[in-house]
Design a protein around this motif. Structure first.
Motif, PDB file in Angstrom:
ATOM      1  N   HIS A 123       0.923  -1.333  -0.046  1.00  0.00           N
ATOM      2  CA  HIS A 123      -0.103  -0.184  -0.104  1.00  0.00           C
ATOM      3  C   HIS A 123       0.855   1.477   0.038  1.00  0.00           C
ATOM      4  O   HIS A 123       0.452   2.011  -0.649  1.00  0.00           O
ATOM      5  CB  HIS A 123      -0.857  -0.001   0.890  1.00  0.00           C
ATOM      6  N   PHE A 124       2.025   1.053   0.684  1.00  0.00           N
ATOM      7  CA  PHE A 124       3.037   2.830   1.061  1.00  0.00           C
ATOM      8  C   PHE A 124       3.185   2.491  -1.118  1.00  0.00           C
ATOM      9  O   PHE A 124       3.414   4.104  -1.039  1.00  0.00           O
ATOM     10  CB  PHE A 124       4.137   1.962   2.003  1.00  0.00           C
ATOM     11  N   VAL A 125       4.384   1.621  -1.259  1.00  0.00           N
ATOM     12  CA  VAL A 125       4.696   1.959  -1.978  1.00  0.00           C
ATOM     13  C   VAL A 125       3.332   2.411  -3.872  1.00  0.00           C
ATOM     14  O   VAL A 125       3.821   3.215  -4.600  1.00  0.00           O
ATOM     15  CB  VAL A 125       5.088   0.337  -2.851  1.00  0.00           C
ATOM     16  N   SER A 218       4.245   3.024   7.648  1.00  0.00           N
ATOM     17  CA  SER A 218       3.997   2.564   7.021  1.00  0.00           C
ATOM     18  C   SER A 218       2.513   3.745   6.664  1.00  0.00           C
ATOM     19  O   SER A 218       2.960   4.232   5.212  1.00  0.00           O
ATOM     20  CB  SER A 218       3.624   1.413   6.452  1.00  0.00           C
ATOM     21  N   TYR A 219       2.073   3.867   7.832  1.00  0.00           N
ATOM     22  CA  TYR A 219       0.516   4.265   7.389  1.00  0.00           C
ATOM     23  C   TYR A 219       1.032   5.914   7.546  1.00  0.00           C
ATOM     24  O   TYR A 219       0.101   6.650   7.461  1.00  0.00           O
ATOM     25  CB  TYR A 219      -0.571   3.543   8.336  1.00  0.00           C
ATOM     26  N   VAL A 220       1.629   6.535   8.801  1.00  0.00           N
ATOM     27  CA  VAL A 220       1.983   7.684   8.379  1.00  0.00           C
ATOM     28  C   VAL A 220       2.686   8.114   7.207  1.00  0.00           C
ATOM     29  O   VAL A 220       1.995   9.395   6.880  1.00  0.00           O
ATOM     30  CB  VAL A 220       3.405   7.595   9.563  1.00  0.00           C
ATOM     31  N   PHE A 221       3.622   7.512   6.758  1.00  0.00           N
ATOM     32  CA  PHE A 221       4.002   7.627   4.887  1.00  0.00           C
ATOM     33  C   PHE A 221       2.113   7.933   4.182  1.00  0.00           C
ATOM     34  O   PHE A 221       2.277   8.892   3.334  1.00  0.00           O
ATOM     35  CB  PHE A 221       5.081   7.763   4.815  1.00  0.00           C
ATOM     36  N   ILE A 222       1.663   6.898   4.091  1.00  0.00           N
ATOM     37  CA  ILE A 222       0.894   6.560   3.387  1.00  0.00           C
ATOM     38  C   ILE A 222      -0.297   7.651   3.811  1.00  0.00           C
ATOM     39  O   ILE A 222      -0.884   8.534   2.626  1.00  0.00           O
ATOM     40  CB  ILE A 222      -0.235   5.453   4.162  1.00  0.00           C
ATOM     41  N   VAL A 223      -0.808   7.772   5.344  1.00  0.00           N
ATOM     42  CA  VAL A 223      -1.825   9.200   5.617  1.00  0.00           C
ATOM     43  C   VAL A 223      -1.320  10.746   4.914  1.00  0.00           C
ATOM     44  O   VAL A 223      -2.206  11.453   4.566  1.00  0.00           O
ATOM     45  CB  VAL A 223      -1.807   8.749   7.041  1.00  0.00           C
ATOM     46  N   SER A 240     -10.596   4.264   1.197  1.00  0.00           N
ATOM     47  CA  SER A 240     -11.300   3.029   1.472  1.00  0.00           C
ATOM     48  C   SER A 240     -10.443   1.301   0.889  1.00  0.00           C
ATOM     49  O   SER A 240     -10.076   0.499   1.651  1.00  0.00           O
ATOM     50  CB  SER A 240     -12.115   3.088  -0.045  1.00  0.00           C
ATOM     51  N   THR A 241      -9.103   2.172   0.271  1.00  0.00           N
ATOM     52  CA  THR A 241      -8.135   0.625   0.090  1.00  0.00           C
ATOM     53  C   THR A 241      -7.803  -0.002   0.645  1.00  0.00           C
ATOM     54  O   THR A 241      -7.398  -0.623   1.554  1.00  0.00           O
ATOM     55  CB  THR A 241      -7.032   1.126  -0.965  1.00  0.00           C
ATOM     56  N   CYS A 242      -6.970   1.186   2.220  1.00  0.00           N
ATOM     57  CA  CYS A 242      -6.644   1.005   2.951  1.00  0.00           C
ATOM     58  C   CYS A 242      -6.835   0.766   4.376  1.00  0.00           C
ATOM     59  O   CYS A 242      -6.359  -0.036   5.004  1.00  0.00           O
ATOM     60  CB  CYS A 242      -5.594   1.955   3.843  1.00  0.00           C
TER      61      CYS A 242
END
Length: 315
Positions: A123-125, A218-223, A240-242
């Motif tokens: 997800h991050f990538v 990963s979710y810190v960068f994703i958000v 929605s994906t995450c």
């Protein structure tokens, strides 16, 4: 049960949920339904991803692997549990049989947790580096990561299981749970288990803490990346994906941490019973529901597959 002096003669039995036959039968029916639903749900996800070429992407490849792991994970626990609920007096498990169940429980559960961390990296990538996604997440890397989760889970499970079952078990006893989990079995040994408890903690940190920290990072960068998306529709699609993955992560890691990252001296069989029901029966049922309800592509693929196989072909 009679005492046994030889390791090969020792048998364990599982503690019943209730002394009332009516309650035991209700629990049996509930567990059987959950097991069958988890099998059908996870098998359906794997089958749909395999059939639908539009889902042949790294994200769905990992999701199919997760569904397959859930099938084997549930099957390592449920059949023997159902048998012991239906006939608690007759269902006994030998020392080798208990070690086999514990090995597969640790192996598949560890691989499951590691795979969730790999999915977070995917997800991050996809969100933070969309232009380089296909280059970074090549099929070769996906297969290597998937196999790596299995190899690491297998190695940790083998080491921990062998270490625990080298302990002397003086006689046949009752396991304070409905399957051969590490802490309840370790408490039945008539020897000092401090080294084994430390080893269990190290394995738990490897399987739970380190992957969870990587997922959090990963979710810190994703958000941060999602908040930079200008369109509301784009942000909603990314969240929605995450969200489905994050829900499964919280269920899996939350339950595991309550049992394996707490001091062994504070272990409560009653709490262990409740939490174990959640991550051995309820979570495998919820996972396919969470992913199918929150993922539009998967829902559309499910509809197409159902139309293809259930509706008659029009001439």
């Amino acid at each position: 049960m009679e005492d046994a002096n030889q390791t090969g003669m020792i048998h364990f039995h599982f503690r019943p949920f209730s002394k009332l036959p009516e309650v035991q039968m209700l629990i049996f029916v509930a567990f059987l339904v959950m097991y069958l639903v988890s099998l059908s749900g996870n098998f359906s996800i794997s089958l749909i991803i395999w059939i639908q070429h539009s889902l042949h992407t790294p994200m769905y490849f990992f999701l199919a692997n997760l569904a397959a792991l859930e099938i084997f994970y549930s099957s390592a626990i449920a059949p023997l549990t159902l048998a012991s609920i239906l006939s608690p007096q007759r269902t006994v498990v030998s020392l080798p049989g208990c070690s086999v169940q514990m090995f597969f429980f640790i192996f598949l559960g560890s691989a499951d947790c590691i795979l969730l961390a790999i999915m977070a990296y995917d997800h991050f990538v996809a969100i933070c580096h969309p232009l380089h996604y296909t280059l970074i997440m090549s099929w070769r890397l996906c297969i290597q990561l998937s196999l790596g989760s299995l190899v690491l889970g297998f190695t940790l499970a083998m080491q921990l299981t062998v270490l625990i079952f080298q302990l002397p078990f003086c006689r046949s006893k009752e396991i304070s749970l409905f399957y051969c989990d590490v802490l309840p079995v370790m408490r039945l040994a008539c020897a000092d288990t401090r080294v084994h408890e430390v080893t269990l903690f190290v394995v738990s940190v490897t399987v739970l803490t380190i992957p969870f920290l990587l997922i959090t990072l990963s979710y810190v960068f994703i958000v941060a990346a999602i908040l930079k998306i200008s369109s509301a529709e784009g942000r909603h699609k990314a969240f929605s994906t995450c969200s489905s993955h994050l829900t499964v992560v919280l269920l899996q890691y939350g339950c595991g941490s309550l049992i394996y990252l707490c001091p062994s001296s504070s272990y409560s069989p009653e709490r262990g019973q409740v939490v174990s029901v959640v991550y051995t029966f309820i979570t495998p049922v919820l996972n396919p529901l969470i992913y199918s309800m929150r993922n539009r592509e998967l829902k559309e693929a499910l509809k197409r597959t159902m139309k293809r196989f259930l509706l008659p072909q029009t001439q």
